[in-house]
Scaffold this motif. Structure first.
Motif, PDB file in Angstrom:
ATOM      1  N   ASN A   1      18.357   2.523   1.561  1.00  0.00           N
ATOM      2  CA  ASN A   1      17.925   2.672   0.166  1.00  0.00           C
ATOM      3  C   ASN A   1      17.433   4.091  -0.148  1.00  0.00           C
ATOM      4  N   GLY A   2      17.516   4.986   0.847  1.00  0.00           N
ATOM      5  CA  GLY A   2      17.120   6.377   0.640  1.00  0.00           C
ATOM      6  C   GLY A   2      15.711   6.701   1.072  1.00  0.00           C
ATOM      7  N   LEU A   3      14.903   5.705   1.462  1.00  0.00           N
ATOM      8  CA  LEU A   3      13.538   5.984   1.896  1.00  0.00           C
ATOM      9  C   LEU A   3      13.545   6.756   3.211  1.00  0.00           C
ATOM     10  N   ARG A   4      12.795   7.833   3.284  1.00  0.00           N
ATOM     11  CA  ARG A   4      12.610   8.550   4.544  1.00  0.00           C
ATOM     12  C   ARG A   4      11.352   8.011   5.241  1.00  0.00           C
ATOM     13  N   VAL A   5      11.484   7.688   6.503  1.00  0.00           N
ATOM     14  CA  VAL A   5      10.375   7.156   7.297  1.00  0.00           C
ATOM     15  C   VAL A   5      10.084   8.112   8.446  1.00  0.00           C
ATOM     16  N   TYR A   6       8.817   8.439   8.630  1.00  0.00           N
ATOM     17  CA  TYR A   6       8.363   9.261   9.750  1.00  0.00           C
ATOM     18  C   TYR A   6       7.274   8.508  10.501  1.00  0.00           C
TER      19      TYR A   6
ATOM     20  N   PHE B   1       0.762   6.187   5.225  1.00  0.00           N
ATOM     21  CA  PHE B   1       0.761   6.927   3.963  1.00  0.00           C
ATOM     22  C   PHE B   1       2.096   6.689   3.276  1.00  0.00           C
ATOM     23  N   PHE B   2       2.044   6.091   2.095  1.00  0.00           N
ATOM     24  CA  PHE B   2       3.241   5.756   1.320  1.00  0.00           C
ATOM     25  C   PHE B   2       3.151   6.541   0.014  1.00  0.00           C
ATOM     26  N   ALA B   3       4.083   7.485  -0.191  1.00  0.00           N
ATOM     27  CA  ALA B   3       3.932   8.429  -1.300  1.00  0.00           C
ATOM     28  C   ALA B   3       5.208   8.578  -2.093  1.00  0.00           C
ATOM     29  N   THR B   4       5.041   8.974  -3.350  1.00  0.00           N
ATOM     30  CA  THR B   4       6.159   9.257  -4.229  1.00  0.00           C
ATOM     31  C   THR B   4       6.072  10.687  -4.740  1.00  0.00           C
ATOM     32  N   ARG B   5       7.219  11.300  -4.924  1.00  0.00           N
ATOM     33  CA  ARG B   5       7.267  12.670  -5.452  1.00  0.00           C
ATOM     34  C   ARG B   5       7.108  12.589  -6.968  1.00  0.00           C
ATOM     35  N   TYR B   6       5.890  12.339  -7.356  1.00  0.00           N
ATOM     36  CA  TYR B   6       5.543  12.148  -8.767  1.00  0.00           C
ATOM     37  C   TYR B   6       4.067  12.449  -8.937  1.00  0.00           C
ATOM     38  N   GLY B   7       3.755  13.434  -9.770  1.00  0.00           N
ATOM     39  CA  GLY B   7       2.368  13.825  -9.946  1.00  0.00           C
ATOM     40  C   GLY B   7       2.053  14.187 -11.388  1.00  0.00           C
TER      41      GLY B   7
ATOM     42  N   ALA C   1      11.269   5.036 -12.851  1.00  0.00           N
ATOM     43  CA  ALA C   1      11.822   6.373 -12.627  1.00  0.00           C
ATOM     44  C   ALA C   1      11.455   6.942 -11.267  1.00  0.00           C
ATOM     45  N   PHE C   2      10.198   6.791 -10.857  1.00  0.00           N
ATOM     46  CA  PHE C   2       9.708   7.545  -9.700  1.00  0.00           C
ATOM     47  C   PHE C   2       9.359   6.706  -8.471  1.00  0.00           C
ATOM     48  N   TYR C   3       9.074   5.421  -8.650  1.00  0.00           N
ATOM     49  CA  TYR C   3       8.680   4.597  -7.506  1.00  0.00           C
ATOM     50  C   TYR C   3       9.905   3.897  -6.925  1.00  0.00           C
ATOM     51  N   THR C   4      10.931   4.671  -6.664  1.00  0.00           N
ATOM     52  CA  THR C   4      12.132   4.160  -6.021  1.00  0.00           C
ATOM     53  C   THR C   4      12.179   4.705  -4.596  1.00  0.00           C
ATOM     54  N   PRO C   5      12.689   3.936  -3.634  1.00  0.00           N
ATOM     55  CA  PRO C   5      12.656   4.381  -2.234  1.00  0.00           C
ATOM     56  C   PRO C   5      13.237   5.766  -2.006  1.00  0.00           C
ATOM     57  N   SER C   6      14.293   6.117  -2.738  1.00  0.00           N
ATOM     58  CA  SER C   6      14.916   7.426  -2.519  1.00  0.00           C
ATOM     59  C   SER C   6      14.052   8.580  -3.013  1.00  0.00           C
ATOM     60  N   ASN C   7      12.981   8.281  -3.764  1.00  0.00           N
ATOM     61  CA  ASN C   7      12.046   9.302  -4.237  1.00  0.00           C
ATOM     62  C   ASN C   7      10.719   9.212  -3.500  1.00  0.00           C
ATOM     63  N   MET C   8      10.710   8.442  -2.390  1.00  0.00           N
ATOM     64  CA  MET C   8       9.449   8.180  -1.699  1.00  0.00           C
ATOM     65  C   MET C   8       9.569   8.476  -0.208  1.00  0.00           C
ATOM     66  N   VAL C   9       8.427   8.434   0.452  1.00  0.00           N
ATOM     67  CA  VAL C   9       8.388   8.664   1.889  1.00  0.00           C
ATOM     68  C   VAL C   9       7.281   7.793   2.481  1.00  0.00           C
ATOM     69  N   LEU C  10       7.531   7.299   3.684  1.00  0.00           N
ATOM     70  CA  LEU C  10       6.536   6.514   4.423  1.00  0.00           C
ATOM     71  C   LEU C  10       6.243   7.238   5.728  1.00  0.00           C
ATOM     72  N   CYS C  11       4.969   7.585   5.927  1.00  0.00           N
ATOM     73  CA  CYS C  11       4.552   8.280   7.148  1.00  0.00           C
ATOM     74  C   CYS C  11       3.473   7.454   7.842  1.00  0.00           C
ATOM     75  N   VAL C  12       3.629   7.268   9.154  1.00  0.00           N
ATOM     76  CA  VAL C  12       2.706   6.448   9.926  1.00  0.00           C
ATOM     77  C   VAL C  12       2.331   7.185  11.205  1.00  0.00           C
TER      78      VAL C  12
ATOM     79  N   PRO D   1      18.323  10.975  -7.812  1.00  0.00           N
ATOM     80  CA  PRO D   1      17.146  11.603  -8.414  1.00  0.00           C
ATOM     81  C   PRO D   1      17.314  11.787  -9.913  1.00  0.00           C
ATOM     82  N   ILE D   2      16.230  11.620 -10.656  1.00  0.00           N
ATOM     83  CA  ILE D   2      16.301  11.783 -12.103  1.00  0.00           C
ATOM     84  C   ILE D   2      15.937  13.219 -12.483  1.00  0.00           C
ATOM     85  N   PRO D   3      16.519  13.727 -13.559  1.00  0.00           N
ATOM     86  CA  PRO D   3      16.169  15.082 -14.015  1.00  0.00           C
ATOM     87  C   PRO D   3      14.726  15.145 -14.508  1.00  0.00           C
TER      88      PRO D   3
END
Length: 426
Positions: free
Chosen positions: A20-25, A38-44, A191-202, A226-228
């Motif tokens: 689904n595009g989610l990056r996991v570390y 830490f579960f984050a979205t590229r949205y601020g 728009a922003f809380y989609t797996p491809s716009n997010m990252v999960l770090c543990v 990604p949305i413009p």
């Protein structure tokens, strides 16, 4: 999963991109009893204008922060209470460029991870709850606006930038949040809380494969493009406003001097420029510099004086922060010394010591699970490799720092923001 071993740092990192595009570390730490997720979205706070379904949407200032607050609501209770009931210590934050949700625990990690992934991925808003939250966040905004340190920083950003949304308050204003509705929040989540716009770090005593399996099970399966986003008109190189001030109840003037610089064009260059910018600041007026000692002895600054490099998507700047009874004098001295170092050079011995100290500070920060996860997430969103800093430091020379100062320490790049003693705004 891809395994990365950083022998110099003694760190191991597992990485995988889900369907689904989610990056996991995952940073495995079998010798530790605690875990951090830490579960984050590229949205601020800067992302107020974006395109959804082929149409441009203009959303109220502060909506990313508002959405962060409302995400903890679920049909069967509050997610914060659920996580606390399992022994976790949860929290969240919204910055200019990202929103992140996290918890730390010593037990029941996978149960807590399930709660985190579920409530962040499934929004639940009602008009009544959204309206009720306006009073809570409005009170928070009033508290922030009464904080002189926050005010002087916000004033500086407004002076540095004419168009870039970094000048917007992350929390918004009491007026702007009144425009937020449940439907607007749903649009922003879509728009922003989609797996491809997010990252999960543990980080912790966890199984990387099991972390990925849980994310696959719980999160949406669809991968979205990604949305413009619109970051405003192109900024001029020079600052928008040279000076700005207001009065508040402070005992001494609170000062921030900003130097507007052009951000590098790609992730690797941006990371190098950040390390270079911080080193140049340390040589210029850091705590080990001759100028810092002079300013301290003359009483122009105190031990809380700070000078460093900051950047966000599409912008970068240096900032000096502290109390000073003669703000204009401090600005003039700083600009004069920065220009002099650019012309005449930095002491080679001092620069070597500063590099070693900066490297050591980076290594010590890796002891924090939160630092590991948050820095990895920020690095992913900005296409940077944060654990390449040993190699990057090797490429930075004294001449690089001198050229950096020579390029940017100029009056037209500088903005001075001051909170002066008094009771009302100028």
């Amino acid at each position: 999963m891809v395994k990365h071993t950083y022998e110099t740092l003694g760190e191991t990192l597992f990485e995988e991109t889900l369907e689904n595009g989610l990056r996991v570390y995952v940073f495995p730490k079998p010798e530790f009893g605690k875990c951090f997720a830490f579960f984050a979205t590229r949205y601020g706070g800067m992302d107020t204008r974006f395109q959804l379904g082929g149409q441009w949407l203009d959303t109220p200032m502060g909506i990313a922060h508002y959405l962060e607050h409302k995400m903890f609501d679920t049909p069967d209770g509050n997610a914060l209470q659920k996580l606390s009931a399992t022994g976790a210590s949860p929290n969240a934050f919204t910055s200019t460029a990202i929103t992140g949700y996290h918890f730390e625990c010593t037990d029941r990690f996978y149960e807590n991870l399930r709660i985190l992934l579920e409530f962040v991925s499934v929004p639940y808003f009602t008009e009544e709850s959204v309206e009720k939250e306006q009073g809570i966040i409005g009170q928070e905004i009033r508290m922030i606006e009464d904080n002189p340190s926050w005010q002087v920083y916000h004033m500086l950003l407004e002076a540095l930038y004419q168009h870039h949304p970094v000048r917007n308050s992350v929390a918004g204003s009491v007026e702007s949040i009144r425009e937020i509705t449940a439907q607007t929040l749903y649009h922003c989540h879509e728009a922003f809380y989609t797996p491809s716009n997010m990252v999960l770090c543990v980080a912790g005593n966890v199984d990387p494969e099991q972390v990925c399996a849980m994310a696959r099970e719980i999160l949406p399966k669809e991968k979205k493009t990604p949305i413009p986003r619109d970051c405003g008109q192109q900024e001029p190189e020079e600052v928008f406003q040279r000076e700005t001030s207001r009065e508040m109840a402070v005992s001494a003037p609170l000062v921030q001097l900003g130097i507007k610089v052009q951000p590098a064009q790609d992730g690797a260059a941006q990371f190098r420029q950040r390390l270079l910018g911080d080193l140049a600041c340390e040589a210029w007026a850091g705590h080990s510099s001759p100028l810092y000692r002079r300013l301290y002895e003359e009483g122009l600054i105190d031990s809380n004086f700070y000078l460093g490099y900051m950047d966000y998507p599409g912008c970068a700047f240096l900032v000096a922060d502290g109390e000073c009874k003669e703000p204009e004098k401090l600005r003039d001295i700083l600009l004069e010394e920065g220009a002099r170092l650019g012309r005449e050079g930095i002491d080679e011995g001092l620069f070597r010591r500063l590099k070693k100290a900066a490297y050591g500070n980076y290594v010590r920060a890796l002891n924090s699970f939160e630092t590991l996860c948050v820095e990895q997430a920020k690095g992913y969103f900005s296409d940077q490799a944060p654990w390449s800093f040993p190699e990057v430091y090797e490429t930075i020379t004294r001449q690089d720092a001198e050229a950096f100062l020579r390029r940017w320490i100029r009056p037209e790049q500088a903005a001075l923001a001051v909170i002066r003693p008094g009771g009302k705004a100028q």
